[in-house]
Design an enzyme around this catalytic site. Structure first.
Site, PDB file in Angstrom:
ATOM      1  N   ARG A 230       0.850  -1.192   0.000  1.00 59.82           N
ATOM      2  CA  ARG A 230       0.000   0.000   0.000  1.00 59.82           C
ATOM      3  C   ARG A 230       0.888   1.246   0.000  1.00 59.82           C
ATOM      4  NH1 ARG A 230      -3.760  -2.439  -1.638  1.00 59.82           N
ATOM      5  NH2 ARG A 230      -5.779  -2.764  -0.643  1.00 59.82           N
ATOM      6  N   HIS A 278      -1.449   0.717  -9.664  1.00 59.64           N
ATOM      7  CA  HIS A 278      -2.143  -0.145  -8.697  1.00 59.64           C
ATOM      8  C   HIS A 278      -2.910  -1.261  -9.415  1.00 59.64           C
ATOM      9  CE1 HIS A 278      -4.054  -0.375  -4.434  1.00 59.64           C
ATOM     10  NE2 HIS A 278      -3.974  -1.579  -4.999  1.00 59.64           N
TER      11      HIS A 278
HETATM   12  N1  LIG Z   1      -1.155  -3.823  -5.388  1.00 57.02           N
HETATM   13  C1  LIG Z   1      -2.201  -4.599  -5.502  1.00 57.02           C
HETATM   14  O1  LIG Z   1      -2.785  -4.746  -6.601  1.00 57.02           O
HETATM   15  C2  LIG Z   1      -2.675  -5.363  -4.307  1.00 57.02           C
HETATM   16  C3  LIG Z   1      -3.642  -6.373  -4.469  1.00 57.02           C
HETATM   17  C4  LIG Z   1      -4.025  -7.108  -3.362  1.00 57.02           C
HETATM   18  C5  LIG Z   1      -3.456  -6.852  -2.116  1.00 57.02           C
HETATM   19  N2  LIG Z   1      -2.525  -5.881  -1.981  1.00 57.02           N
HETATM   20  C6  LIG Z   1      -1.913  -5.603  -0.669  1.00 57.02           C
HETATM   21  O2  LIG Z   1      -1.276  -6.779  -0.194  1.00 57.02           O
HETATM   22  C7  LIG Z   1      -1.512  -6.864   1.209  1.00 57.02           C
HETATM   23  C8  LIG Z   1      -1.235  -8.271   1.709  1.00 57.02           C
HETATM   24  O3  LIG Z   1      -2.268  -9.163   1.301  1.00 57.02           O
HETATM   25  P1  LIG Z   1      -2.350 -10.640   1.918  1.00 57.02           P
HETATM   26  O4  LIG Z   1      -3.569 -11.267   1.372  1.00 57.02           O
HETATM   27  O5  LIG Z   1      -1.043 -11.348   1.760  1.00 57.02           O
HETATM   28  O6  LIG Z   1      -2.551 -10.276   3.470  1.00 57.02           O
HETATM   29  P2  LIG Z   1      -2.400 -11.222   4.736  1.00 57.02           P
HETATM   30  O7  LIG Z   1      -2.607 -12.638   4.357  1.00 57.02           O
HETATM   31  O8  LIG Z   1      -3.252 -10.628   5.807  1.00 57.02           O
HETATM   32  O9  LIG Z   1      -0.862 -11.070   5.147  1.00 57.02           O
HETATM   33  C9  LIG Z   1      -0.338  -9.940   5.744  1.00 57.02           C
HETATM   34  C10 LIG Z   1       1.093 -10.250   6.166  1.00 57.02           C
HETATM   35  O10 LIG Z   1       1.698  -9.066   6.698  1.00 57.02           O
HETATM   36  C11 LIG Z   1       2.265  -9.357   7.961  1.00 57.02           C
HETATM   37  N3  LIG Z   1       2.218  -8.173   8.802  1.00 57.02           N
HETATM   38  C12 LIG Z   1       1.157  -7.354   9.065  1.00 57.02           C
HETATM   39  N4  LIG Z   1       1.508  -6.363   9.905  1.00 57.02           N
HETATM   40  C13 LIG Z   1       2.817  -6.561  10.173  1.00 57.02           C
HETATM   41  C14 LIG Z   1       3.758  -5.881  10.988  1.00 57.02           C
HETATM   42  N5  LIG Z   1       3.419  -4.793  11.689  1.00 57.02           N
HETATM   43  N6  LIG Z   1       5.012  -6.374  11.059  1.00 57.02           N
HETATM   44  C15 LIG Z   1       5.371  -7.484  10.365  1.00 57.02           C
HETATM   45  N7  LIG Z   1       4.531  -8.174   9.573  1.00 57.02           N
HETATM   46  C16 LIG Z   1       3.268  -7.711   9.491  1.00 57.02           C
HETATM   47  C17 LIG Z   1       1.418 -10.470   8.528  1.00 57.02           C
HETATM   48  O11 LIG Z   1       2.138 -11.149   9.568  1.00 57.02           O
HETATM   49  P3  LIG Z   1       1.518 -12.462  10.281  1.00 57.02           P
HETATM   50  O12 LIG Z   1       1.491 -13.537   9.210  1.00 57.02           O
HETATM   51  O13 LIG Z   1       2.484 -12.782  11.350  1.00 57.02           O
HETATM   52  O14 LIG Z   1       0.133 -12.075  10.736  1.00 57.02           O
HETATM   53  C18 LIG Z   1       1.167 -11.313   7.283  1.00 57.02           C
HETATM   54  O15 LIG Z   1       2.262 -12.164   7.055  1.00 57.02           O
HETATM   55  C19 LIG Z   1      -2.944  -6.374   1.346  1.00 57.02           C
HETATM   56  O16 LIG Z   1      -3.245  -5.978   2.663  1.00 57.02           O
HETATM   57  C20 LIG Z   1      -2.964  -5.213   0.377  1.00 57.02           C
HETATM   58  O17 LIG Z   1      -2.534  -4.046   1.054  1.00 57.02           O
HETATM   59  C21 LIG Z   1      -2.131  -5.127  -3.047  1.00 57.02           C
END
Ligand SMILES: NC(=O)c1ccc[n+]([C@@H]2O[C@H](COP(=O)([O-])OP(=O)(O)OC[C@H]3O[C@@H](n4cnc5c(N)ncnc54)[C@H](OP(=O)(O)O)[C@@H]3O)[C@@H](O)[C@H]2O)c1
Length: 315
Positions: A230, A278
């Site tokens: 993000r 994005h």
């Molecule tokens: N650019 C795009 O087109 C696009 C599309 C989709 C998503 N995204 C972005 O990608 C993000 C991730 O998606 P996802 O499905 O992989 O989410 P997710 O499954 O919720 O994974 C989030 C990861 O971030 C880690 N995390 C969160 N806060 C943290 C912190 N303070 N310190 C260290 N690690 C932290 C979590 O740790 P834990 O495993 O230990 O909980 C988890 O491993 C979304 O939230 C969105 O912002 C972007």
């Protein structure tokens, strides 16, 4: 009567409702602001909902995020606290994100932008290429997206490390966890990939101080940044300054604050920056609707909800 409401002011809610009607024909589709009888609405799909809209639904059972990120929903501070929020965890979206991450890691690693310039200058210059194993990719965020990207990068031959809140066990990926291991993770990382969610803890994380902690042992002598998490996570001025001084070798940015990226931003024309609008992991609306319909069917059979958002953690 059970109704499904789209509250997606910045998206074409009617087009989404048409697709959702095919996936869940037993539900009546409604699109904000034409909400009809509020009592009938049991499910909502929301993206940047205006305040007090979702809160006005007395019989709401589940709120769905149509994307993997939930910051666009949690920004509504009037959301009811007793209604679960479920996010999309769809293979199509995950595969597309991994394509993007692998493609941009390879683009930097194989110096494709330099080759493009050479072609444009009609220059035949066979400079040395390095093996993927000469580079360590550090993936911040080892959730659904980060884990898939990390595994695929390891298959390509990169050394891969990852960082998350909790420790992970992923074949061929070294896991670092929490604040105490953050600097050690950064010190290993030649290409930094962010797939973190937007939360108060990750806001502004990619700043000059972080960039200075990244590895300089890689073949380019300076690290590369790829942010598809993000825009709130990055401090744009710090990235530009680090690119200008050579502290950062190059950057690929898919996300910005604000979006769209203003015309006046120096990122647009920076020679070391690759910008995408994005769309790292755009997903097929029909696939997302089918996913939501399947989750509703599970819920109506009495099965537990999956991919629940923890509103206290913010993701
Ligand atoms: N650019 C795009 O087109 C696009 C599309 C989709 C998503 N995204 C972005 O990608 C993000 C991730 O998606 P996802 O499905 O992989 O989410 P997710 O499954 O919720 O994974 C989030 C990861 O971030 C880690 N995390 C969160 N806060 C943290 C912190 N303070 N310190 C260290 N690690 C932290 C979590 O740790 P834990 O495993 O230990 O909980 C988890 O491993 C979304 O939230 C969105 O912002 C972007």
């Amino acid at each position: 009567m059970s109704a499904f409401l789209f509250v997606t002011p910045t998206w074409d809610g009617k087009a989404w409702a048409t697709k959702m009607a095919k996936a869940a024909p037993h539900l009546e589709m409604r699109v904000w602001p034409d909400m009809g009888k509020l009592e009938d609405i049991h499910y909502v799909a929301a993206w940047l909902p205006p305040p007090n809209v979702v809160a006005s639904l007395p019989n709401l059972k589940v709120i769905y995020s149509l994307g993997a990120g939930v910051d666009a929903i949690l920004g509504d501070k009037t959301l009811p606290t007793n209604v679960p929020i479920v996010r999309v965890n769809d293979d199509d979206l995950t595969n597309r994100m991994s394509e993007y991450i692998v493609m941009h890691c390879l683009m930097h690693h194989r110096q494709q932008r330099r080759l493009d310039q050479q072609q444009s200058d009609k220059q035949w210059n066979q400079f040395n290429q390095h093996a993927a194993s000469a580079m360590t990719v550090g993936v911040m965020g080892l959730g659904v997206l980060g884990q898939d990207a990390a595994k695929k990068l390891a298959m390509m031959g990169f050394r891969v490390v990852g960082w998350s809140r909790s420790k992970k066990s992923i074949p061929n990926v070294t896991s670092f966890a929490g604040k105490s291991e953050f600097d050690a993770f950064l010190g290993e990382t030649d290409i930094l990939v962010s797939l973190l969610p937007a939360t108060p803890e990750t806001d502004g994380l990619i700043n000059r101080s972080l960039i200075r902690k990244l590895s300089r042992k890689g073949p380019f002598g300076a690290p590369v940044l790829i942010n598809a998490g993000r825009g709130r996570q990055q401090v744009a001025e710090d990235i530009v300054a680090a690119l200008d001084t050579g502290e950062l070798h190059a950057a690929t940015l898919d996300v910005f604050k604000p979006e769209p990226l203003p015309i006046s931003s120096p990122l647009w024309s920076h020679p070391k920056v690759t910008i995408t609008p994005h769309n790292a992991a755009d997903s097929e609306p029909a696939a997302i609707c089918q996913y939501v319909a399947d989750e509703i069917a599970r819920f109506e059979r009495g099965e537990p909800l999956r991919n629940l958002v923890d509103t206290t953690r913010g993701y």
